[in-house]
Design a protein around this motif. Sequence first.
Motif, PDB file in Angstrom:
ATOM      1  N   ARG A  67       0.830  -1.204   0.000  1.00 24.73           N
ATOM      2  CA  ARG A  67       0.000   0.000   0.000  1.00 24.73           C
ATOM      3  C   ARG A  67       0.864   1.253   0.000  1.00 24.73           C
ATOM      4  O   ARG A  67       0.551   2.238  -0.679  1.00 24.73           O
ATOM      5  CB  ARG A  67      -0.918   0.016   1.207  1.00 24.73           C
ATOM      6  CG  ARG A  67      -2.050  -0.960   1.116  1.00 24.73           C
ATOM      7  CD  ARG A  67      -2.922  -0.871   2.334  1.00 24.73           C
ATOM      8  NE  ARG A  67      -3.918  -1.923   2.340  1.00 24.73           N
ATOM      9  CZ  ARG A  67      -4.702  -2.192   3.358  1.00 24.73           C
ATOM     10  NH1 ARG A  67      -4.600  -1.482   4.470  1.00 24.73           N
ATOM     11  NH2 ARG A  67      -5.587  -3.159   3.286  1.00 24.73           N
ATOM     12  N   ASN A  68       1.942   1.227   0.766  1.00 25.41           N
ATOM     13  CA  ASN A  68       2.828   2.387   0.817  1.00 25.41           C
ATOM     14  C   ASN A  68       3.496   2.634  -0.527  1.00 25.41           C
ATOM     15  O   ASN A  68       3.672   3.783  -0.935  1.00 25.41           O
ATOM     16  CB  ASN A  68       3.884   2.209   1.905  1.00 25.41           C
ATOM     17  CG  ASN A  68       3.310   2.354   3.294  1.00 25.41           C
ATOM     18  OD1 ASN A  68       2.216   2.863   3.472  1.00 25.41           O
ATOM     19  ND2 ASN A  68       4.050   1.899   4.288  1.00 25.41           N
ATOM     20  N   VAL A  69       3.879   1.565  -1.213  1.00 34.12           N
ATOM     21  CA  VAL A  69       4.495   1.717  -2.533  1.00 34.12           C
ATOM     22  C   VAL A  69       3.495   2.329  -3.507  1.00 34.12           C
ATOM     23  O   VAL A  69       3.836   3.243  -4.269  1.00 34.12           O
ATOM     24  CB  VAL A  69       5.023   0.357  -3.049  1.00 34.12           C
ATOM     25  CG1 VAL A  69       5.357   0.416  -4.523  1.00 34.12           C
ATOM     26  CG2 VAL A  69       6.242  -0.072  -2.256  1.00 34.12           C
ATOM     27  N   LEU A  70       2.257   1.848  -3.487  1.00 32.77           N
ATOM     28  CA  LEU A  70       1.238   2.414  -4.371  1.00 32.77           C
ATOM     29  C   LEU A  70       0.975   3.886  -4.048  1.00 32.77           C
ATOM     30  O   LEU A  70       0.833   4.719  -4.954  1.00 32.77           O
ATOM     31  CB  LEU A  70      -0.050   1.614  -4.264  1.00 32.77           C
ATOM     32  CG  LEU A  70      -0.029   0.230  -4.889  1.00 32.77           C
ATOM     33  CD1 LEU A  70      -1.342  -0.495  -4.619  1.00 32.77           C
ATOM     34  CD2 LEU A  70       0.215   0.326  -6.376  1.00 32.77           C
ATOM     35  N   LEU A  75       3.911   5.951  -5.355  1.00 35.64           N
ATOM     36  CA  LEU A  75       3.832   6.103  -6.809  1.00 35.64           C
ATOM     37  C   LEU A  75       2.754   7.118  -7.196  1.00 35.64           C
ATOM     38  O   LEU A  75       2.954   7.931  -8.103  1.00 35.64           O
ATOM     39  CB  LEU A  75       3.565   4.756  -7.479  1.00 35.64           C
ATOM     40  CG  LEU A  75       4.718   3.757  -7.446  1.00 35.64           C
ATOM     41  CD1 LEU A  75       4.269   2.420  -8.022  1.00 35.64           C
ATOM     42  CD2 LEU A  75       5.914   4.293  -8.206  1.00 35.64           C
ATOM     43  N   GLY A  76       1.632   7.082  -6.507  1.00 33.74           N
ATOM     44  CA  GLY A  76       0.563   8.037  -6.791  1.00 33.74           C
ATOM     45  C   GLY A  76       0.979   9.469  -6.486  1.00 33.74           C
ATOM     46  O   GLY A  76       0.757  10.378  -7.295  1.00 33.74           O
ATOM     47  N   ILE A  77       1.593   9.666  -5.336  1.00 33.25           N
ATOM     48  CA  ILE A  77       2.055  11.011  -4.970  1.00 33.25           C
ATOM     49  C   ILE A  77       3.126  11.488  -5.942  1.00 33.25           C
ATOM     50  O   ILE A  77       3.139  12.643  -6.360  1.00 33.25           O
ATOM     51  CB  ILE A  77       2.567  11.029  -3.516  1.00 33.25           C
ATOM     52  CG1 ILE A  77       1.396  10.859  -2.555  1.00 33.25           C
ATOM     53  CG2 ILE A  77       3.328  12.319  -3.217  1.00 33.25           C
ATOM     54  CD1 ILE A  77       1.803  10.679  -1.116  1.00 33.25           C
ATOM     55  N   GLY A  78       4.033  10.583  -6.316  1.00 32.60           N
ATOM     56  CA  GLY A  78       5.074  10.948  -7.284  1.00 32.60           C
ATOM     57  C   GLY A  78       4.482  11.322  -8.627  1.00 32.60           C
ATOM     58  O   GLY A  78       4.932  12.279  -9.282  1.00 32.60           O
ATOM     59  N   VAL A 107       1.460  12.545  -9.244  1.00 31.66           N
ATOM     60  CA  VAL A 107       0.818  13.856  -9.117  1.00 31.66           C
ATOM     61  C   VAL A 107       1.868  14.967  -9.085  1.00 31.66           C
ATOM     62  O   VAL A 107       1.723  15.998  -9.749  1.00 31.66           O
ATOM     63  CB  VAL A 107      -0.075  13.905  -7.854  1.00 31.66           C
ATOM     64  CG1 VAL A 107      -0.519  15.323  -7.538  1.00 31.66           C
ATOM     65  CG2 VAL A 107      -1.273  13.000  -8.028  1.00 31.66           C
ATOM     66  N   THR A 108       2.941  14.751  -8.342  1.00 29.07           N
ATOM     67  CA  THR A 108       4.001  15.760  -8.242  1.00 29.07           C
ATOM     68  C   THR A 108       4.631  16.041  -9.598  1.00 29.07           C
ATOM     69  O   THR A 108       4.791  17.199  -9.999  1.00 29.07           O
ATOM     70  CB  THR A 108       5.080  15.292  -7.245  1.00 29.07           C
ATOM     71  OG1 THR A 108       4.467  15.054  -5.981  1.00 29.07           O
ATOM     72  CG2 THR A 108       6.177  16.319  -7.104  1.00 29.07           C
ATOM     73  N   PHE A 109       4.994  14.982 -10.324  1.00 28.93           N
ATOM     74  CA  PHE A 109       5.598  15.181 -11.641  1.00 28.93           C
ATOM     75  C   PHE A 109       4.597  15.769 -12.628  1.00 28.93           C
ATOM     76  O   PHE A 109       4.965  16.537 -13.515  1.00 28.93           O
ATOM     77  CB  PHE A 109       6.182  13.877 -12.180  1.00 28.93           C
ATOM     78  CG  PHE A 109       7.517  13.554 -11.569  1.00 28.93           C
ATOM     79  CD1 PHE A 109       8.600  14.384 -11.755  1.00 28.93           C
ATOM     80  CD2 PHE A 109       7.676  12.413 -10.810  1.00 28.93           C
ATOM     81  CE1 PHE A 109       9.828  14.098 -11.197  1.00 28.93           C
ATOM     82  CE2 PHE A 109       8.893  12.112 -10.241  1.00 28.93           C
ATOM     83  CZ  PHE A 109       9.981  12.947 -10.432  1.00 28.93           C
ATOM     84  N   GLY A 110       3.314  15.451 -12.477  1.00 31.69           N
ATOM     85  CA  GLY A 110       2.298  16.058 -13.333  1.00 31.69           C
ATOM     86  C   GLY A 110       2.205  17.554 -13.108  1.00 31.69           C
ATOM     87  O   GLY A 110       2.140  18.335 -14.065  1.00 31.69           O
ATOM     88  N   ILE A 111       2.196  17.967 -11.851  1.00 28.40           N
ATOM     89  CA  ILE A 111       2.143  19.395 -11.535  1.00 28.40           C
ATOM     90  C   ILE A 111       3.407  20.092 -12.034  1.00 28.40           C
ATOM     91  O   ILE A 111       3.349  21.179 -12.621  1.00 28.40           O
ATOM     92  CB  ILE A 111       1.959  19.612 -10.023  1.00 28.40           C
ATOM     93  CG1 ILE A 111       0.563  19.157  -9.598  1.00 28.40           C
ATOM     94  CG2 ILE A 111       2.192  21.068  -9.633  1.00 28.40           C
ATOM     95  CD1 ILE A 111       0.355  19.111  -8.099  1.00 28.40           C
TER      96      ILE A 111
END
Length: 92
Positions: free
Chosen positions: A49-52, A55-58, A60-64
Amino acid sequence: PGESGEAAAFARRIDPAREPGLSPEQRRLMAQVEYAQRQRALQRRLRSRNVLLALGIGAVTFGIYGYTFYSVSQERFLDELEQEAEAARARA
């Protein structure tokens, strides 16, 4: 392998509370091992769960970050100000 029709003794699941031949120390040890196995399973589940989540936060960050670079490269207001300044210099 030598037994027919029944599972081998080492594969048989027992209930430590109902097993008559176990000492209190053996029951405590079995409970300790079962607790450790549950903790390991929980840690594996939490790790995935932490890996997912990471990855999700990363993503979103790279998208922004990417959108910011894209939008800044589209802005032309400084170019327009420079053109107006050059036009004003040329008139003067």
